[in-house]
Enzyme design. Structure first.
Site, PDB file in Angstrom:
ATOM      1  N   SER A   1      -8.534  12.615 -10.078  1.00  0.00           N
ATOM      2  CA  SER A   1      -8.477  13.428  -8.859  1.00  0.00           C
ATOM      3  C   SER A   1      -7.368  14.454  -8.961  1.00  0.00           C
ATOM      4  O   SER A   1      -6.322  14.206  -9.592  1.00  0.00           O
ATOM      5  CB  SER A   1      -8.232  12.535  -7.642  1.00  0.00           C
ATOM      6  OG  SER A   1      -8.012  13.310  -6.472  1.00  0.00           O
TER       7      SER A   1
ATOM      8  N   TYR B   1      -2.215   6.824  -3.759  1.00  0.00           N
ATOM      9  CA  TYR B   1      -3.471   7.179  -4.422  1.00  0.00           C
ATOM     10  C   TYR B   1      -3.218   8.197  -5.531  1.00  0.00           C
ATOM     11  O   TYR B   1      -3.746   8.073  -6.648  1.00  0.00           O
ATOM     12  CB  TYR B   1      -4.445   7.743  -3.392  1.00  0.00           C
ATOM     13  CG  TYR B   1      -5.709   8.327  -3.970  1.00  0.00           C
ATOM     14  CD1 TYR B   1      -6.680   7.511  -4.518  1.00  0.00           C
ATOM     15  CD2 TYR B   1      -5.950   9.702  -3.941  1.00  0.00           C
ATOM     16  CE1 TYR B   1      -7.859   8.043  -5.038  1.00  0.00           C
ATOM     17  CE2 TYR B   1      -7.105  10.243  -4.450  1.00  0.00           C
ATOM     18  CZ  TYR B   1      -8.062   9.419  -4.998  1.00  0.00           C
ATOM     19  OH  TYR B   1      -9.216   9.956  -5.513  1.00  0.00           O
TER      20      TYR B   1
END
Length: 256
Positions: free
Chosen positions: A140, A151
């Protein structure tokens, strides 16, 4: 553009295949003649696999035992694993880092780093025995983003895993690559990642993520599932045979 025979004779194990990017990749590879094994911890994987003409395996990939069992079952079902696509992961919460509890930080890393670590470790011996294989990790551009520090840290780990593992196994016939996905439009999740925003403050934090994601994209929009699946399919294919150790941003110009 669909290339109907691009993956003819190829087997692929796709994690997190019930919905979102995982399902889109499975649909793409099936349309291009791959034999596919979907792995998910939801029993819905059997339903989705039946719809796609694939195989379904239920496993908790946050544990090494689950990843090992999934790899062994995939080999039993299709004979070998030519391509591994590590798609499991995703933000559970969206908030400034000082508001994360200890157990929430652990949960984010457990969700978005360990399934990829474990599945690489579980599948690698099968590929090394045959002297060939491709691993595509789904990372990501949130490694540079707001309100998702745990994250982002987990996906930074996926990037490091991709490059360092590629260095270890390139001369042994294995390619390891990744996409760094940007914001992606998708239907409502049939299995939620987390509780969702609670109250105006949390909804505001989530909106900050949306706004920053769009602002960071040169195209000023979210991508589509087809755009993500197309990049992953390319990296998984023989067309990318001279590409390894690379993290490809697929985020409208946001490099993460």
């Amino acid at each position: 553009m669909i290339a109907p025979q691009r993956f003819a004779g190829t087997t692929a194990m796709i994690t997190g295949g019930v919905q979102g990017i995982g399902r889109a990749v499975a649909e793409r590879l099936r349309a291009e003649s791959a034999e596919v094994v979907l792995v998910d911890r939801s029993e819905a994987v059997h339903e989705v696999a039946a719809e796609l003409g694939a195989h379904g395996v239920v496993a908790d990939l946050e544990e090494f035992s689950g990843a090992t069992a999934a790899a062994e079952r995939a080999v039993q079902l299709v004979g070998r694993i030519d391509v591994l696509i590590n798609n499991v992961g995703g933000t559970i919460w969206a908030k400034p880092y000082e508001h994360y509890a200890e157990d929430e930080v652990r949960a984010e890393v457990q969700r978005s780093l360990f399934p990829t670590l474990w599945c690489c470790r579980a599948v690698l011996p099968h590929m090394l025995d045959r002297g060939s294989g491709t691993i595509v990790n789904v990372s990501s551009v949130a490694t540079r983003g707001v309100n998702r520090v745990p994250y982002g840290a987990a996906k930074g780990g996926v990037n490091a895993l991709t490059t360092s593992l590629a260095m270890e196994v390139a001369e042994r016939g294995i390619r390891v690559v990744a996409t760094a996905t940007g914001g992606t439009e998708a239907p409502p999740r049939r299995i939620p990642r987390g509780p969702g925003p609670d109250g105006d403050r949390e909804r505001g934090w989530f909106q900050q993520v949306v706004d920053q994601t769009t602002d960071s994209s040169l195209m000023k929009r979210y991508g589509t599932l087809a755009e993500q699946a197309g990049a992953i399919a390319f990296l998984a294919s023989a067309e990318a045979s001279y590409v390894t150790g690379t993290v490809l941003p697929v985020a409208g110009g946001d490099l993460g």
